[in-house]
Every structure is written in C-alpha cells, then in structure tokens.
Design a protein around this motif. Structure first.
Motif, PDB file in Angstrom:
ATOM      1  N   PRO A  66       2.994   1.496  -1.546  1.00  0.00           N
ATOM      2  CA  PRO A  66       2.573   1.511  -0.144  1.00  0.00           C
ATOM      3  C   PRO A  66       2.158   0.111   0.305  1.00  0.00           C
ATOM      4  O   PRO A  66       1.635  -0.682  -0.493  1.00  0.00           O
ATOM      5  CB  PRO A  66       1.380   2.472  -0.147  1.00  0.00           C
ATOM      6  N   ASN A  94       8.329  -4.331  -0.489  1.00  0.00           N
ATOM      7  CA  ASN A  94       7.431  -3.479   0.287  1.00  0.00           C
ATOM      8  C   ASN A  94       7.499  -3.778   1.781  1.00  0.00           C
ATOM      9  O   ASN A  94       7.954  -4.843   2.196  1.00  0.00           O
ATOM     10  CB  ASN A  94       6.001  -3.652  -0.223  1.00  0.00           C
ATOM     11  N   LYS A 223       4.868  11.515   5.710  1.00  0.00           N
ATOM     12  CA  LYS A 223       4.828  10.072   5.447  1.00  0.00           C
ATOM     13  C   LYS A 223       3.877   9.315   6.368  1.00  0.00           C
ATOM     14  O   LYS A 223       3.722   8.100   6.233  1.00  0.00           O
ATOM     15  CB  LYS A 223       6.237   9.477   5.598  1.00  0.00           C
ATOM     16  N   ARG A 226       1.529   6.725   5.046  1.00  0.00           N
ATOM     17  CA  ARG A 226       2.104   5.446   4.609  1.00  0.00           C
ATOM     18  C   ARG A 226       2.580   4.614   5.792  1.00  0.00           C
ATOM     19  O   ARG A 226       2.587   3.382   5.722  1.00  0.00           O
ATOM     20  CB  ARG A 226       3.280   5.696   3.658  1.00  0.00           C
ATOM     21  N   TRP A 227       2.999   5.273   6.844  1.00  0.00           N
ATOM     22  CA  TRP A 227       3.496   4.554   8.003  1.00  0.00           C
ATOM     23  C   TRP A 227       2.383   3.875   8.782  1.00  0.00           C
ATOM     24  O   TRP A 227       2.624   2.866   9.457  1.00  0.00           O
ATOM     25  CB  TRP A 227       4.278   5.506   8.913  1.00  0.00           C
ATOM     26  N   GLU A 230       1.900   0.388   7.648  1.00  0.00           N
ATOM     27  CA  GLU A 230       3.129  -0.353   7.954  1.00  0.00           C
ATOM     28  C   GLU A 230       3.136  -0.794   9.418  1.00  0.00           C
ATOM     29  O   GLU A 230       3.571  -1.905   9.740  1.00  0.00           O
ATOM     30  CB  GLU A 230       4.354   0.511   7.652  1.00  0.00           C
TER      31      GLU A 230
END
Length: 280
Positions: A66, A94, A223, A226-227, A230
C-alpha cells in the motif's frame, strides 16, 4: 533460475508472484506478521517465505505494498541492503508520487543497491491474460528486462526516476478519480431521491459511462482503504495546482469515509446502483 523477491503477498503481489513462478522464477516473499489470507495467497502462488537476508540476496526486489507503507519498507530493508555483498535491483512499484519516490530512491541508493521507479497499471494478472502493464524508469532499466521473459508485460517509461511514478499518478488520477466523482454524484442523487432518474438519464445518453460505473463501483468497494492514501499521493503530485490538490484531497477523504464502518450504508447504495446499471 532468476530469484525475485516480491513484498508483499497482497492481491497484486501474490498474482505477480504466481505469474513469475509459472515462467520459471524462484519467488521469495516475507510472511512475517502476515495473516492467514496472505499466507494462503503466497502458498497458492508458489511463493517461498524468506528472511530479510534472503530477500535482499535476490536478483530483483519488487516492492508492491500500500502507498502508505512504501517508504517505511525501504527504511526497514535499508540496513540489510547495505550489508548485502550482492545487491538486488530494487524496483518500487507502488502508487506513490514522484516526491515520495525520490525519498525512497535516496534511502535505497545510500545502500549501494540499484533503484528503479516502477508503476503497475491494470488489474492483477490472471491465467490467459497479458496484463497488467509494468512500467520502469531510471538510469539503467536493462536489469529489469528479465521480467519480460518471466511473463510480465514490462515496459520502459522514458525518463529518470520519477517518470514511471508520474505516469501512475496521472493514470490513476483519471481512472480512480472518475470513480470518486461518480460515487459523489450518485450518492448525492440517491440522498435526494434522484437516483432512479439519474440511472435512466445515463442509460439513455451516457451508456458507456454507466457500463463503466457498473463495474468500477463494486471493484472500488473493497479497495477504498488503499485508494485513500493514493489520492493523497496524487494531490502531492499536483504540486502548485491548488485546485487539483483540493480535488484529490477531497477524493482521499471520500475513500477514507467509504472504507470506514460509517461508510457501509453509502457503499451499499453504490452497489445497488451498480447492480441496477448492470441490468441496463
């Protein structure tokens, strides 16, 4: 037989590991502190649990974690990398900004290990499918080309360290940013009772978008946690663009909210909308 270390055996890492094993590589990973699901994925992929000394003795080390964990992993491995008599090529694949990748590159380069910037675009590999696309950039990408022979769709992104990360940030910003925008507007429509009308309007005038949302919203749900970081990395990537930073910081907040227990009703609403969209 090339030895590739893949950290960690998450959904993407284990699928990449399985592809490499299928094409003759010896694939190492670290199961320290990992749960039962990770151990099952690693075993199914044919990945071998290894200690840190074994991991840094690999030919190539792929960091697939991640975004929030990428820099910490490099710091954790740095002493072992520095002590290793034979250094692996460290590929950070990543979803992090060029600024973050520059810090990671500095950590790794101080150990004497070669460093490449990496970007994975697409879903985890499946039997019979070619993807995802794995881009690398940096001073010397030649050592990574062996990954092509091991079944990965490896592509060289022209430019120095930071080029592949910039590609990842731009692509993810469009792809996952569009999903965030869809979630925001669909939830607003649902909250005000306009959801069915929005569905009808999209079906009539934007069928391609509706078909995309029917797939993208259910895919996003597990998800979102995790997003969220990001989106924060993309905001950092946008630098002096204040409007852009504000948009993606907001998307980070959205995904964090959807990933929390409090977001379950909204996720359920999005899944219902996506299911109705899939029937059109």
């Amino acid at each position: 037989m090339p030895t590739i270390a893949v950290i960690a055996p998450g959904a993407m890492g284990s699928a990449i590991g399985a592809r490499l094993v299928e094409h003759g590589a010896r694939v190492l990973t670290s199961l320290e502190g990992r749960g039962a699901a990770s151990r099952e994925r690693a075993a199914a992929a044919g990945m071998i649990d290894a200690d840190t000394a074994e991991l840094v003795a690999a030919d190539i080390l792929l960091s697939i974690v991640p975004p929030a964990d990428a820099e910490a992993l490099a710091r954790r491995l740095a002493p072992a990398l520095a002590a290793a008599p034979r250094k692996p090529v460290y590929v950070d694949a990543n979803a992090v900004s060029p600024g973050t990748i520059a810090r990671i590159a500095a950590i790794v380069s101080e150990t004497g290990a070669p460093f490449l910037d990496g970007a994975i675009l697409g879903l985890p590999p499946k039997p019979g499918a070619k993807g995802p696309r794995v881009y690398v950039s940096g001073a010397d990408t030649a050592p990574a080309l062996v990954l092509r022979e091991l079944g990965l769709d490896l592509r060289v992104c022209p430019g120095a360290v930071g080029a592949a990360s910039s590609l990842k940030m731009s692509y993810a910003g469009l792809n996952k940013g569009l999903t965030a925008l869809a979630a925001i507007m669909i939830l607003a429509a649902e909250h005000t009772g306009a959801g069915p009308a929005l569905l009808d309007e999209l079906a009539e005038n934007e069928p391609a978008l509706l078909a995309r949302f029917a797939q993208a919203l259910p895919d996003m749900a597990p998800k979102a946690y995790r997003w969220a970081p990001e989106m924060g990395e993309i905001a950092d990537f946008l630098g002096p663009d204040a409007a852009g930073r504000q948009v993606f910081s907001g998307y980070a907040d959205l995904y964090e909210r959807l990933a929390a227990d409090a977001g379950k009703p909204e996720i359920a609403a999005l899944i219902r909308f996506a299911a109705a969209a899939a029937e059109r």
